[in-house]
Design a protein around this motif. Structure first.
Motif, short mmCIF file in Angstrom:
data_model
loop_
_atom_site.label_atom_id
_atom_site.label_comp_id
_atom_site.label_asym_id
_atom_site.label_seq_id
_atom_site.Cartn_x
_atom_site.Cartn_y
_atom_site.Cartn_z
N VAL B 142 0.84 -1.20 0.00
CA VAL B 142 0.00 0.00 0.00
C VAL B 142 0.87 1.25 0.00
N HIS B 143 1.89 1.21 0.85
CA HIS B 143 2.78 2.35 0.96
C HIS B 143 3.47 2.65 -0.37
N SER B 144 4.00 1.60 -1.00
CA SER B 144 4.75 1.84 -2.24
C SER B 144 3.82 2.26 -3.37
N ILE B 145 2.60 1.69 -3.40
CA ILE B 145 1.66 2.10 -4.44
C ILE B 145 1.31 3.56 -4.28
N LYS B 146 1.00 3.93 -3.02
CA LYS B 146 0.62 5.33 -2.74
C LYS B 146 1.73 6.28 -3.14
N ASN B 147 2.96 5.95 -2.74
CA ASN B 147 4.02 6.94 -2.90
C ASN B 147 4.63 6.94 -4.28
N THR B 148 4.71 5.75 -4.92
CA THR B 148 5.42 5.70 -6.19
C THR B 148 4.47 5.89 -7.36
N PHE B 149 3.45 5.00 -7.45
CA PHE B 149 2.65 4.98 -8.67
C PHE B 149 1.71 6.18 -8.76
N GLU B 150 0.98 6.43 -7.66
CA GLU B 150 0.04 7.55 -7.72
C GLU B 150 0.77 8.84 -7.98
#
Lengths: 118, 159
Positions: B142-150
């Motif tokens: 969740v953290h990586s999706i939030k910070n990287t992709f979004e």
């Protein structure tokens, strides 16, 4: 020059083959449809992309034919493969296929129940 | 953004007619001159110069390829391990993205991330339901999706 080209071709096709085999083993070994979708949507993509890339390099570097069609094939696969995995697991879930008993949490169950009730 | 690219294209076309040589070389020269003109006139545009979004899109593509390779390696290690010790979990992932194409791109990126497949998009398009193959990694995912992709997608869509 031909040595480098051939190394590149052999490397890409070998990578593609390895990941295709990984897909097959994953589909056989994983317990339910959702974990199988993991193997089928990721490894199959990279496997076929590797083989197409190797073919592209072979025709470009050894035969002197720059094939746009192979590049377009790679692009289309890139776009469609994740959506295929998504649609398969979504259809399976909405038609009531139970996840494996190892599953520890399910946030989606109430949402689907709610939308079925409406 | 499309307007700026079209303007640059027309300046290149005008340059081709001015120098009365209809070749690829004069088109490229005209395009570069047009780009310098756009760079000098950039305060008259309401949006930022198009190269910024182009660069963001290139970075997003590279991120896509990197994630694809990483996720394949993780599936490989999962598959060849002798004992299958997995704990799948379906979790909800709230998203701030608005447009349809942004959400499609985000779900494609999540599907190609190690250990996650998007299963369902809620009707109001605010929550994605993601199937994770290992529950232990959920918080990190969740953290990586939030910070990287979004962040990368918002970089592209920002006007």
């Amino acid at each position: 020059m031909t040595v480098i080209a051939n190394t590149l071709i052999v490397f890409t096709i070998l990578t593609g083959l390895i990941f295709t085999v990984v897909t097959v083993i994953g589909v056989l070994r994983f317990p339910d449809v959702y974990t199988r979708a993991h193997a089928a949507s990721k490894s199959a993509t990279l496997g076929v992309i590797g083989i197409l890339l190797g073919t592209f390099f072979h025709f470009w570097l050894n035969e002197g034919l720059f094939s746009i069609k192979l590049l377009l094939g790679i692009l289309f696969l890139f776009i469609t493969a994740p959506i295929g995995g998504h649609l398969l697991s979504r259809a399976a879930y909405l038609s009531g296929v139970k996840p494996t008993k190892h599953t520890v949490g399910d946030d989606l169950a109430e949402v689907v129940k709610q939308s079925k009730r409406d | 953004m499309a307007f700026q690219i079209l303007l640059n294209f027309f300046i290149a076309l005008v340059w081709m007619f001015l120098s009365s040589s209809l070749t690829v070389t004069s088109f490229v020269v005209g395009y570069l001159i047009g780009f310098i003109l756009l760079l000098m006139m950039r305060r008259f545009f309401t949006v930022k110069l198009y190269t910024r979004r182009l660069w963001a899109a290139i970075k997003l593509t590279l991120l896509f390829i990197k994630e694809l390779i990483m996720s394949n390696l993780s599936v490989l290690f999962l598959v060849i391990r002798p004992k299958l010790a997995i704990q799948p979990r379906i979790f909800a992932l709230p998203t701030d993205l608005k447009h349809d194409w942004e959400i499609t791109l985000l779900s494609s990126l999540i599907t190609l991330t190690p250990g996650t497949v998007v299963m369902y998009v809620s009707d109001d398009q605010k929550v994605l339901y993601v199937h994770a193959i290992d529950a232990g990694d959920v918080e990190e995912a969740v953290h990586s999706i939030k910070n990287t992709f979004e962040k990368a997608i918002r970089e592209v869509s920002r006007p």
